[in-house]
Design an enzyme around this catalytic site. Structure first.
Site, PDB file in Angstrom:
ATOM      1  CG  HIS A  27      91.050  42.147  14.150  1.00 12.20           C
ATOM      2  ND1 HIS A  27      91.917  42.545  15.133  1.00 12.20           N
ATOM      3  CD2 HIS A  27      91.657  41.121  13.531  1.00 12.20           C
ATOM      4  CE1 HIS A  27      92.995  41.788  15.118  1.00 12.20           C
ATOM      5  NE2 HIS A  27      92.864  40.925  14.149  1.00 12.20           N
TER       6      HIS A  27
ATOM      7  CB  SER B 241      98.462  36.525  16.157  1.00  9.77           C
ATOM      8  OG  SER B 241      98.190  36.176  14.822  1.00  9.77           O
TER       9      SER B 241
ATOM     10  CB  CYS C 242      91.324  43.497   6.442  1.00 10.43           C
ATOM     11  SG  CYS C 242      91.853  42.503   5.035  1.00 10.43           S
TER      12      CYS C 242
ATOM     13  CB  THR D 208      89.169  36.374   7.628  1.00 13.60           C
ATOM     14  OG1 THR D 208      89.802  37.052   8.719  1.00 13.60           O
ATOM     15  CG2 THR D 208      87.953  37.140   7.178  1.00 13.60           C
TER      16      THR D 208
ATOM     17  CB  CYS E  74      98.517  40.043   5.446  1.00 10.70           C
ATOM     18  SG  CYS E  74      97.633  41.013   6.676  1.00 10.70           S
TER      19      CYS E  74
ATOM     20  CD  GLU F 178      87.725  38.142  11.108  1.00  8.05           C
ATOM     21  OE1 GLU F 178      88.961  38.017  11.203  1.00  8.05           O
ATOM     22  OE2 GLU F 178      87.019  37.432  10.373  1.00  8.05           O
TER      23      GLU F 178
ATOM     24  CB  SER G  67      99.910  41.027  12.755  1.00  9.88           C
ATOM     25  OG  SER G  67      99.894  39.926  13.627  1.00  9.88           O
TER      26      SER G  67
END
Ligand code: SF4
Length: 283
Positions: free
Chosen positions: A75, A224, A97, A164, A15, A127, A267
């Site tokens: 994160h 992840s 991000c 997110t 991303c 995060e 990722s």
């Protein structure tokens, strides 16, 4: 004989948030040499190894940091951790991000407005730990309404946000269930959609492909969150397997399959997706 078709999801893989962080870290190593990151940049072993070759090393905690420069990962982290780093006179490279940053800002604003901040997410995920920090002492995180630690009485005003990378259906389902448990003492409830549009787009593309192929391969780190959601989303539609690299492929999965779909987490390095495609073609 029908030709084997290997199709990639329309949207997949690395991303913009992780690409941006990698660019910042590469530039920083060019200027300063070895750089440490507070935790791995993203939950993908191959990506972390590739960065280690460039001189980017993750450390588990502040006490393990050896250098004078520390990078915050995509994160993000909490204001308390940022203050602690500054107090130790360590320079910060912040690769949080922008989408996570927006969620942090929302958590802070909701708390400042007097709301309890309910975060739909994994309480132990880095995060979410950061988001809890931005909500101050008003943050509570859980994936299940029944597991929300509401040991104290909730404020009359509530804010609900999400980690997110959760899915929209899970987030809105959680919010609906929470609302159904609230009593008349709740005066106001603000639901803010803090979901990442990139991972949503990848999930939608994976569903479209899974509906049309005979086997889905998801490539990415099993630790992840967004990779796990890709697997969960595709599994009810078609046989789905998670691999970390092309080496994890099992030939028996392919027997009798003429149309194989591929998707990858946010990722997962481009090279890993390419290697998987080439390996599938060769089998
Ligand atoms: S998955 Fe979304 S929120 Fe996470 S780093 Fe990538 S763009 Fe940012």
């Amino acid at each position: 004989m029908e030709k084997l078709r290997i199709e990639k999801a329309e949207k997949l893989g690395l991303c913009f948030g992780v690409r941006r962080a990698m660019k910042l870290l590469k530039e920083a190593t060019g200027r300063h040499g070895r750089i440490e990151t507070l935790g791995p940049l993203a939950h993908n072993r191959l990506l972390v190894e590739a960065l280690a070759n460039l001189g980017v090393e993750p450390v588990d905690g502040l006490d393990q940091a050896q250098g004078k420069i520390l990078a915050i990962t995509t994160h993000g982290t909490s204001p308390a951790v940022l203050s602690e780093i500054r107090a130790r006179h360590i320079a910060i490279i912040d690769t949080t991000c922008p989408i996570v940053r927006k969620a942090q800002k929302t958590a802070k604003e909701l708390a400042q407005a007097g709301c309890d901040v309910i975060i739909f997410g994994e309480a132990e995920h880095s995060e979410v730990k950061g988001l809890l920090g931005w909500a101050g002492d008003r943050g509570i995180a859980a994936l299940d309404v029944n597991r929300l630690d509401i040991s104290r009485k909730l404020q009359a005003r509530l804010g609900i946000i999400s980690q997110t990378t959760q899915t929209p259906s899970a987030f809105f389902g959680f919010a609906g269930q929470l609302i159904s448990t609230l009593g008349p003492e709740t005066e106001e409830m603000r639901l803010v959609n803090t979901l990442c549009q990139v991972t949503q787009g990848q999930q939608d593309a994976a569903v479209t492909l899974a509906r049309n192929c005979e086997l889905m391969i998801v490539i990415g780190g099993s630790n992840s969150a967004n990779v796990r959601h890709l697997v969960e989303t595709c599994s009810p539609l078609v046989e789905t397997h998670l691999v970390e690299s092309a080496d994890d492929l099992n030939e028996s999965w392919l027997v009798g399959r003429r149309h194989i779909g591929i998707t990858a987490g946010a990722s997962t390095p481009d090279e890993a997706v390419e290697e998987l495609t080439v390996r599938l073609m060769s089998l």
